[in-house]
Design a protein around this motif. Structure first.
Motif, PDB file in Angstrom:
ATOM      1  N   THR A   5      28.865 -29.808 -23.287  1.00  0.00           N
ATOM      2  CA  THR A   5      28.846 -30.610 -22.327  1.00  0.00           C
ATOM      3  C   THR A   5      28.884 -30.109 -20.871  1.00  0.00           C
ATOM      4  O   THR A   5      30.121 -29.415 -20.655  1.00  0.00           O
ATOM      5  CB  THR A   5      30.086 -31.795 -22.574  1.00  0.00           C
ATOM      6  OG1 THR A   5      30.086 -31.752 -23.928  1.00  0.00           O
ATOM      7  CG2 THR A   5      29.901 -32.760 -21.855  1.00  0.00           C
ATOM      8  N   LYS A   6      28.227 -30.723 -19.914  1.00  0.00           N
ATOM      9  CA  LYS A   6      28.452 -30.241 -18.535  1.00  0.00           C
ATOM     10  C   LYS A   6      29.186 -31.350 -17.624  1.00  0.00           C
ATOM     11  O   LYS A   6      28.730 -32.373 -17.796  1.00  0.00           O
ATOM     12  CB  LYS A   6      27.071 -29.867 -17.838  1.00  0.00           C
ATOM     13  CG  LYS A   6      26.247 -28.606 -18.690  1.00  0.00           C
ATOM     14  CD  LYS A   6      26.909 -27.503 -18.179  1.00  0.00           C
ATOM     15  CE  LYS A   6      26.103 -26.167 -18.970  1.00  0.00           C
ATOM     16  NZ  LYS A   6      26.907 -25.079 -19.634  1.00  0.00           N
ATOM     17  N   HIS A  23      24.580 -43.529 -14.878  1.00  0.00           N
ATOM     18  CA  HIS A  23      24.500 -44.072 -16.068  1.00  0.00           C
ATOM     19  C   HIS A  23      23.550 -43.080 -17.094  1.00  0.00           C
ATOM     20  O   HIS A  23      23.609 -42.867 -18.256  1.00  0.00           O
ATOM     21  CB  HIS A  23      24.039 -45.486 -16.260  1.00  0.00           C
ATOM     22  CG  HIS A  23      25.298 -46.194 -15.891  1.00  0.00           C
ATOM     23  ND1 HIS A  23      25.198 -47.420 -14.957  1.00  0.00           N
ATOM     24  CD2 HIS A  23      26.475 -46.149 -16.161  1.00  0.00           C
ATOM     25  CE1 HIS A  23      26.286 -47.735 -15.057  1.00  0.00           C
ATOM     26  NE2 HIS A  23      27.316 -47.129 -15.634  1.00  0.00           N
ATOM     27  N   GLN A  24      22.315 -42.728 -16.474  1.00  0.00           N
ATOM     28  CA  GLN A  24      21.314 -42.218 -17.055  1.00  0.00           C
ATOM     29  C   GLN A  24      21.812 -40.617 -17.418  1.00  0.00           C
ATOM     30  O   GLN A  24      21.521 -40.315 -18.470  1.00  0.00           O
ATOM     31  CB  GLN A  24      20.156 -42.011 -16.338  1.00  0.00           C
ATOM     32  CG  GLN A  24      19.659 -43.365 -15.553  1.00  0.00           C
ATOM     33  CD  GLN A  24      18.359 -43.647 -16.049  1.00  0.00           C
ATOM     34  OE1 GLN A  24      17.849 -43.279 -16.882  1.00  0.00           O
ATOM     35  NE2 GLN A  24      17.483 -44.240 -15.123  1.00  0.00           N
ATOM     36  N   LEU A  25      22.549 -40.019 -16.571  1.00  0.00           N
ATOM     37  CA  LEU A  25      23.130 -38.814 -16.825  1.00  0.00           C
ATOM     38  C   LEU A  25      24.063 -38.938 -18.085  1.00  0.00           C
ATOM     39  O   LEU A  25      24.206 -37.883 -18.750  1.00  0.00           O
ATOM     40  CB  LEU A  25      23.892 -38.105 -15.518  1.00  0.00           C
ATOM     41  CG  LEU A  25      22.798 -37.461 -14.463  1.00  0.00           C
ATOM     42  CD1 LEU A  25      23.649 -37.266 -13.229  1.00  0.00           C
ATOM     43  CD2 LEU A  25      21.727 -36.549 -14.724  1.00  0.00           C
ATOM     44  N   ALA A  49      37.092 -28.355 -12.191  1.00  0.00           N
ATOM     45  CA  ALA A  49      36.146 -27.397 -12.031  1.00  0.00           C
ATOM     46  C   ALA A  49      34.826 -27.751 -12.543  1.00  0.00           C
ATOM     47  O   ALA A  49      34.563 -27.784 -13.936  1.00  0.00           O
ATOM     48  CB  ALA A  49      36.584 -26.191 -13.092  1.00  0.00           C
ATOM     49  N   PHE A  50      33.934 -28.032 -11.705  1.00  0.00           N
ATOM     50  CA  PHE A  50      32.625 -28.633 -12.058  1.00  0.00           C
ATOM     51  C   PHE A  50      31.597 -27.544 -12.434  1.00  0.00           C
ATOM     52  O   PHE A  50      31.486 -26.532 -11.911  1.00  0.00           O
ATOM     53  CB  PHE A  50      32.018 -29.614 -11.259  1.00  0.00           C
ATOM     54  CG  PHE A  50      32.831 -30.963 -10.736  1.00  0.00           C
ATOM     55  CD1 PHE A  50      32.524 -31.845 -11.574  1.00  0.00           C
ATOM     56  CD2 PHE A  50      33.580 -31.096  -9.825  1.00  0.00           C
ATOM     57  CE1 PHE A  50      33.131 -33.136 -11.547  1.00  0.00           C
ATOM     58  CE2 PHE A  50      34.487 -31.998  -9.681  1.00  0.00           C
ATOM     59  CZ  PHE A  50      33.917 -32.942 -10.523  1.00  0.00           C
ATOM     60  N   ILE A 121      20.112 -25.023 -15.465  1.00  0.00           N
ATOM     61  CA  ILE A 121      21.158 -24.483 -16.531  1.00  0.00           C
ATOM     62  C   ILE A 121      20.482 -23.568 -17.209  1.00  0.00           C
ATOM     63  O   ILE A 121      21.421 -22.823 -17.744  1.00  0.00           O
ATOM     64  CB  ILE A 121      21.571 -25.917 -17.130  1.00  0.00           C
ATOM     65  CG1 ILE A 121      22.431 -26.807 -16.311  1.00  0.00           C
ATOM     66  CG2 ILE A 121      22.398 -25.476 -18.449  1.00  0.00           C
ATOM     67  CD1 ILE A 121      22.724 -28.185 -17.012  1.00  0.00           C
ATOM     68  N   GLU A 122      19.290 -23.609 -17.910  1.00  0.00           N
ATOM     69  CA  GLU A 122      18.910 -22.789 -18.615  1.00  0.00           C
ATOM     70  C   GLU A 122      18.758 -21.307 -17.841  1.00  0.00           C
ATOM     71  O   GLU A 122      18.759 -20.241 -18.524  1.00  0.00           O
ATOM     72  CB  GLU A 122      17.445 -23.300 -19.014  1.00  0.00           C
ATOM     73  CG  GLU A 122      16.616 -22.185 -19.987  1.00  0.00           C
ATOM     74  CD  GLU A 122      17.299 -21.680 -21.337  1.00  0.00           C
ATOM     75  OE1 GLU A 122      18.450 -22.440 -21.789  1.00  0.00           O
ATOM     76  OE2 GLU A 122      16.861 -20.877 -22.133  1.00  0.00           O
TER      77      GLU A 122
END
Ligand SMILES: Nc1ncnc2c1ncn2[C@@H]1O[C@H](COP(=O)(O)OP(=O)(O)OP(=O)(O)O)[C@@H](O)[C@H]1O
Ligand SMILES: [Mg+2]
Length: 472
Positions: A5-6, A23-25, A49-50, A121-122
């Motif tokens: 989970t990010k 909401h979509q995220l 820490a995001f 992210i990948e």
């Protein structure tokens, strides 16, 4: 199980747009915090820490590009995506220069944003994976920046390699400057937790009163000055590694709380009653003798055993002097890299160290270990002012004066062959000169007695003296 989970921070001043995107995220599995201004976002960045920040470039007050820069400064691993208005490609380019990963143009479809996010992210994942593979392919004697191939270091590297994959708590001990932090980082970067954070906390650098909040976090109003909620280092290290440096200096109260974390993997923020569960691997380090502190009642025995699951003792540099030439080369290369493109200096990669200077470096006993060696080399390069060889005169005085204790000791510890070879005749001549010097010192300059000490004829000694005396 790995938690993928990010945690994402979404910054956008247009509320309807922000909420729709949020909401979509969330639907796609992100954990989202929202901010309507750069200032609000900064406050949230101090709290959590995001993993990702998505920010509009045009915001009231602090602009998006400055925000991205601040976020990346604080968390170099964060992925920053900016949202740009029509016709502001230049601003997007500016944001990328300041640390943003990519951008999307407004108006955008949510799928467009998701695509940019997922590919970022990948790519970040592949990048860490590649760095990991590269590190594995590196020279055999290097394990992520740990330089050394002496017997004690080879043993250490083997141990580190074995334990990196486990989740066990590790206690690194060693004198100042022996590389405790380097080893801790390398364990993390070679562990399955490397995709998550390595969070370091130096227990002796923070006043006792603040250390607890720093470690566990706090809620608003927990103490004077606690203006908001804040994540502690433990939470920031979730799924990653927490490095507790100078753990011997913790107060009794904090030792107790740390013990609970190690036993239960749970804690509360200061001023809060909610229990938070974390999955962290703890690596502790100390340069004090914890067993002694335990005996003196200064350190909890139960905590000591919880920390000391895998002891990793680091050898002092004087016990692995044959690593010195290799370390010197490494440190010179490091200086080169830091100095890329500097004018006025010969390429530092070409800087070498004279035989005599290397002898002194190897004769010295290095109470400050690798850090002291690093400082000496940096100083020598500065003193050398562009010359391509470091000589005795460039070394700090105490190192210039270092003498090998005695030939027998030097030989029994093994005369080493420097990586780039040596001049054997000069080396032997150096040893001869040294011993003749010493025997003359001992006999008050009496050549006859000195010759007898060395089992030589007096004439031979005199002859050698003439031949060996350094050209003044
Ligand atoms: N084996 C090594 N190979 C390369 N560099 C090293 C090695 N050991 C230490 N260093 C370098 O020496 C310096 C000191 O290392 P580090 O900060 O890890 O030591 P430490 O044991 O944590 O010291 P302290 O107890 O003073 O905190 C760093 O700049 C580090 O890069
Ligand atoms: Mg340290």
């Amino acid at each position: 199980m790995t938690d993928t989970t990010k945690h994402l921070l979404l910054v956008e001043d247009e509320a309807p747009l922000r909420q729709a995107v949020a909401h979509q995220l969330i639907d796609r599995g992100y954990r989202v915090e929202q901010a309507d201004s750069g200032e609000r976002a900064m406050a949230l960045l101090a709290e959590f820490a995001f993993d990702v920040i998505v920010s509009d470039l045009r915001l009231p007050g602090m602009d998006g590009a400055s925000l991205v820069q601040a976020a990346v400064d604080r968390y170099p691993e964060i992925i920053a995506i900016v949202i740009t208005g029509y016709g502001t490609v230049k601003d997007a380019v500016d944001a990328i220069k300041r640390g943003a990963w990519d951008f999307v143009n407004k108006p955008f479809q949510i799928d467009e944003l998701l695509h940019v996010l997922e590919s970022a992210i990948e790519q970040r994942r592949l990048k860490s994976e590649n760095a990991y593979l590269r590190a594995q392919l590196d020279q055999r004697y290097r394990f992520d920046g740990i330089v050394g191939k002496s017997r004690p270091m080879a043993r250490l590297l083997q141990l580190v390699e074995t334990i990196a994959g486990t989740n066990s708590t590790i206690l690194i001990t060693g004198e100042t400057g022996t590389g405790k932090e380097v080893v801790a980082r390398s364990i993390h970067h070679n562990s399955p937790r490397r995709m998550n954070r390595f969070v370091a906390l130096n227990c002796s650098a923070i006043p006792e009163t603040l250390l607890e909040a720093e470690l566990f976090g706090h809620v608003r109003g927990a103490f004077t000055g606690a203006s908001g909620n804040r994540q502690g280092r433990l939470e920031q290290a979730h799924k990653g590694t927490l490095f507790l440096d100078e753990v011997g200096t913790m107060s009794a109260a904090l030792q107790m709380k740390l013990l609970r974390v190690l036993q239960e993997r749970e804690f509360e923020r200061v001023g809060d009653s909610n229990t938070i569960k974390v999955d962290v691997r703890v690596i502790a380090a100390t340069n004090s003798d914890l067993t002694k502190l335990v005996a003196e009642g200064e350190f909890r025995e139960d905590l000591f055993y919880r920390l000391n699951v895998i002891p990793v003792p680091l050898p002092p540099l004087r016990e692995r002097k044959d690593d010195i030439p290799l370390l010197v080369r490494h440190l010179l290369d490091k200086l080169t890299a830091a100095d890329d493109g500097a004018v006025g200096h010969a390429a530092r990669a070409d800087i070498t160290v004279t035989q005599e200077a290397m002898r002194r470096l190897m004769a010295y006993n290095w109470p400050g270990n690798v850090r002291q060696l690093e400082n000496a080399i940096e100083r020598a390069v500065a003193f050398g002012a562009g010359r391509s060889q470091i000589d005795v005169g460039d070394l700090p005085p105490e190192i210039q004066e270092a003498k090998e204790p005695a030939l027998s000791a030097a030989v029994s510890s093994g005369v080493l062959l420097p990586e780039d070879g040596m001049n054997l005749d000069m080396f032997i001549a150096g040893i001869e000169r040294d011993l003749i010097q010493r025997s003359l010192e001992r006999t008050g300059g009496n050549k006859g007695k000195a010759a007898r000490l060395l089992n030589l004829k007096r004439t031979t000694l005199v002859e050698k003296l003439k031949r060996l005396s350094p050209p003044e």
